[in-house]
Design an enzyme around this catalytic site. Structure first.
Site, short mmCIF file in Angstrom:
data_model
loop_
_atom_site.label_atom_id
_atom_site.label_comp_id
_atom_site.label_asym_id
_atom_site.label_seq_id
_atom_site.Cartn_x
_atom_site.Cartn_y
_atom_site.Cartn_z
N THR A 34 -7.65 9.85 8.06
CA THR A 34 -7.31 8.58 7.40
C THR A 34 -7.24 7.43 8.40
O THR A 34 -6.58 6.44 8.16
CB THR A 34 -5.94 8.70 6.67
OG1 THR A 34 -4.97 9.13 7.64
CG2 THR A 34 -6.00 9.66 5.51
N GLY A 74 -7.99 4.18 9.95
CA GLY A 74 -8.66 2.96 9.51
C GLY A 74 -8.70 2.74 8.01
O GLY A 74 -9.44 1.88 7.52
N THR A 75 -7.87 3.48 7.25
CA THR A 75 -7.89 3.29 5.79
C THR A 75 -7.48 1.86 5.41
O THR A 75 -8.08 1.25 4.52
CB THR A 75 -6.95 4.28 5.08
OG1 THR A 75 -5.69 4.27 5.75
CG2 THR A 75 -7.51 5.67 5.05
N GLY A 76 -6.44 1.36 6.09
CA GLY A 76 -5.94 0.03 5.75
C GLY A 76 -6.97 -1.05 6.10
O GLY A 76 -7.18 -2.01 5.34
N CYS A 77 -7.63 -0.89 7.25
CA CYS A 77 -8.65 -1.86 7.69
C CYS A 77 -9.80 -1.86 6.68
O CYS A 77 -10.28 -2.93 6.25
CB CYS A 77 -9.21 -1.49 9.05
SG CYS A 77 -7.97 -1.37 10.35
N LYS A 99 0.83 -1.21 0.00
CA LYS A 99 0.00 0.00 0.00
C LYS A 99 0.87 1.26 0.00
O LYS A 99 1.93 1.28 0.59
CB LYS A 99 -0.92 0.00 1.23
CG LYS A 99 -1.97 -1.10 1.16
CD LYS A 99 -2.82 -1.11 2.40
CE LYS A 99 -2.01 -1.35 3.65
NZ LYS A 99 -2.83 -1.58 4.85
N1 LIG Z 1 -4.39 10.54 1.74
C1 LIG Z 1 -4.79 9.54 0.96
N2 LIG Z 1 -5.40 9.78 -0.21
C2 LIG Z 1 -5.81 8.77 -1.02
N3 LIG Z 1 -5.62 7.48 -0.73
C3 LIG Z 1 -5.00 7.15 0.42
C4 LIG Z 1 -4.56 8.16 1.34
N4 LIG Z 1 -3.99 7.55 2.42
C5 LIG Z 1 -4.10 6.23 2.20
N5 LIG Z 1 -4.68 5.97 1.00
C6 LIG Z 1 -5.01 4.66 0.44
O1 LIG Z 1 -5.71 3.95 1.46
C7 LIG Z 1 -5.35 2.56 1.43
C8 LIG Z 1 -4.73 2.17 2.78
O2 LIG Z 1 -3.37 2.55 2.73
P1 LIG Z 1 -2.43 2.93 3.93
O3 LIG Z 1 -1.04 2.87 3.40
O4 LIG Z 1 -2.91 4.20 4.54
O5 LIG Z 1 -2.71 1.76 4.92
P2 LIG Z 1 -2.46 1.62 6.45
O6 LIG Z 1 -1.30 2.46 6.88
O7 LIG Z 1 -2.40 0.19 6.76
O8 LIG Z 1 -3.79 2.22 7.03
P3 LIG Z 1 -4.26 2.33 8.56
O9 LIG Z 1 -3.16 1.79 9.41
O10 LIG Z 1 -4.52 3.80 8.71
O11 LIG Z 1 -5.53 1.57 8.68
C9 LIG Z 1 -4.41 2.42 0.22
O12 LIG Z 1 -5.16 2.08 -0.92
C10 LIG Z 1 -3.79 3.80 0.11
O13 LIG Z 1 -3.28 4.06 -1.18
C1 LIG Z 2 -8.33 -2.18 16.61
C2 LIG Z 2 -7.46 -1.49 15.62
N1 LIG Z 2 -7.07 -2.14 14.51
C3 LIG Z 2 -6.29 -1.52 13.60
C4 LIG Z 2 -5.87 -0.22 13.77
C5 LIG Z 2 -4.97 0.45 12.75
O1 LIG Z 2 -5.51 1.61 12.23
P1 LIG Z 2 -4.72 3.02 12.25
O2 LIG Z 2 -3.33 2.77 11.75
O3 LIG Z 2 -5.51 3.88 11.33
O4 LIG Z 2 -4.72 3.52 13.68
C6 LIG Z 2 -6.30 0.43 14.95
N2 LIG Z 2 -5.94 1.68 15.20
N3 LIG Z 2 -7.09 -0.22 15.84
#
Ligand SMILES: Nc1ncnc2c1ncn2[C@@H]1O[C@H](COP(=O)(O)OP(=O)(O)OP(=O)(O)O)[C@@H](O)[C@H]1O
Ligand SMILES: Cc1ncc(COP(=O)(O)O)c(N)n1
Length: 272
Positions: free
Chosen positions: A210, A212-215, A177
């Site tokens: 942003t 929870g974007t990854g979740c 990602k």
């Molecule tokens: N500012 C942004 N604008 C557009 N897309 C984004 C942005 N930030 C993240 N993304 C997209 O969101 C998705 C999750 O990516 P990210 O790298 O943020 O994951 P993550 O760090 O595991 O997320 P989190 O830990 O916040 O749940 C990917 O498809 C990424 O390209």
């Molecule tokens: C229970 C739980 N699972 C996953 C994340 C990661 O999300 P983030 O990196 O956006 O804090 C979180 N904060 N909490």
């Protein structure tokens, strides 16, 4: 009349603030008309300002949840999020094998945005050994990929190499990602499936919301696999889903706010 439903399971931590973890996963499943089920690994006291406490569920309680689902409700796809410890990883991997669960999406959650540890250090090896070989798709962000391969990932070439290394660890498809890339215009994700690389392209949105974007992204992939979509179709939809969720953001809380889980469905209806 009884409808046959597609079912998906999330094995993850609870986020009391509602933006990540179990809550983001179930909301996303629901938006895609997939019946959501959960195994809660830990309860976090969390809001948009950060994580204020982490309370792992006793192993016995996690195994009981896994068994309850395994003996009755066959999920069409399963995702893992915050697993917290080596023992919990092993329990999840055992259940996947025992119950023959397919379409396993591993989001290797390690730390929250504020730095709180969501996976203990001594659990990394267990993730590599027990979970990655069961993964249809693994979705690390840049830091998670670095920890898993034991090297820094900076250049595009590093990124491709990291994807290959994670594929060699046993995941069928690797999604690197791009949310944490230093690119002001785009947030592109790199996919490797053992034979080709391709990108999921998205415009970078300038926002602090942003959480929870990854979740949310990995939950959408899971729901789409549960529906029967191919991995590529599932990934393309997930990219659109997360793009809409970030772009049409909501204001909740005064810190890093959650994304808008209903934006994708609203936009899909409006375009009909
Ligand atoms: N500012 C942004 N604008 C557009 N897309 C984004 C942005 N930030 C993240 N993304 C997209 O969101 C998705 C999750 O990516 P990210 O790298 O943020 O994951 P993550 O760090 O595991 O997320 P989190 O830990 O916040 O749940 C990917 O498809 C990424 O390209
Ligand atoms: C229970 C739980 N699972 C996953 C994340 C990661 O999300 P983030 O990196 O956006 O804090 C979180 N904060 N909490």
């Amino acid at each position: 009349m009884r409808l046959k439903v597609n079912k998906a399971l999330t094995i993850a931590g609870s986020d009391s603030g509602g933006g990540a973890g179990i809550q983001s996963d179930l909301k996303t499943f629901q938006e895609l008309s997939v019946y959501g089920m959960s195994v809660i690994t830990a309860v976090t006291a969390q809001n948009t300002l950060g994580v204020h406490g982490v309370y792992p569920v006793p192993l016995e309680g996690i195994e009981a949840q896994l068994d309850a689902i395994g003996h009755d409700l066959q999920p069409g796809a399963v995702k893992t999020g915050m697993l917290f410890s080596k023992e919990i990883i092993e329990a999840a991997a055992t259940a996947v094998q025992e119950f023959g669960w397919i379409n396993v999406v591993v989001d290797p959650v390690m730390v929250a945005k504020d730095g709180t540890v969501l996976l203990e250090n001594n659990a990394i090896q267990a993730m590599k050994e027990h979970l990655l070989p069961l993964a249809k798709i693994v979705t690390p962000n840049r830091m998670e990929a670095e920890v898993l391969i034991g090297n820094t990932v900076t250049s595009p070439e590093d990124r491709r190499q990291a994807a290959v290394m994670l594929w060699e660890m046993g995941a069928e498809i690797v999604v690197m990602k791009g949310g944490h890339d230093e690119n002001d215009d785009m947030s592109n994700d790199l996919v490797y499936n053992g034979s080709e690389f391709y990108e999921l392209k998205g415009r970078r949105v300038a926002t602090k919301n942003t959480h929870g974007t990854g979740c949310t992204f990995s939950a959408c992939v899971t729901a789409e696999l549960a529906i029967g979509k191919t991995p590529k179709e599932a990934l393309l939809t997930a990219k659109q889903f997360i793009q809409a969720a970030i772009e049409y953001g909501i204001e909740a809380g005064s810190g890093h706010g959650p994304t808008n889980h209903w934006a994708y469905r609203r936009l899909s209806h409006e375009s009909r």
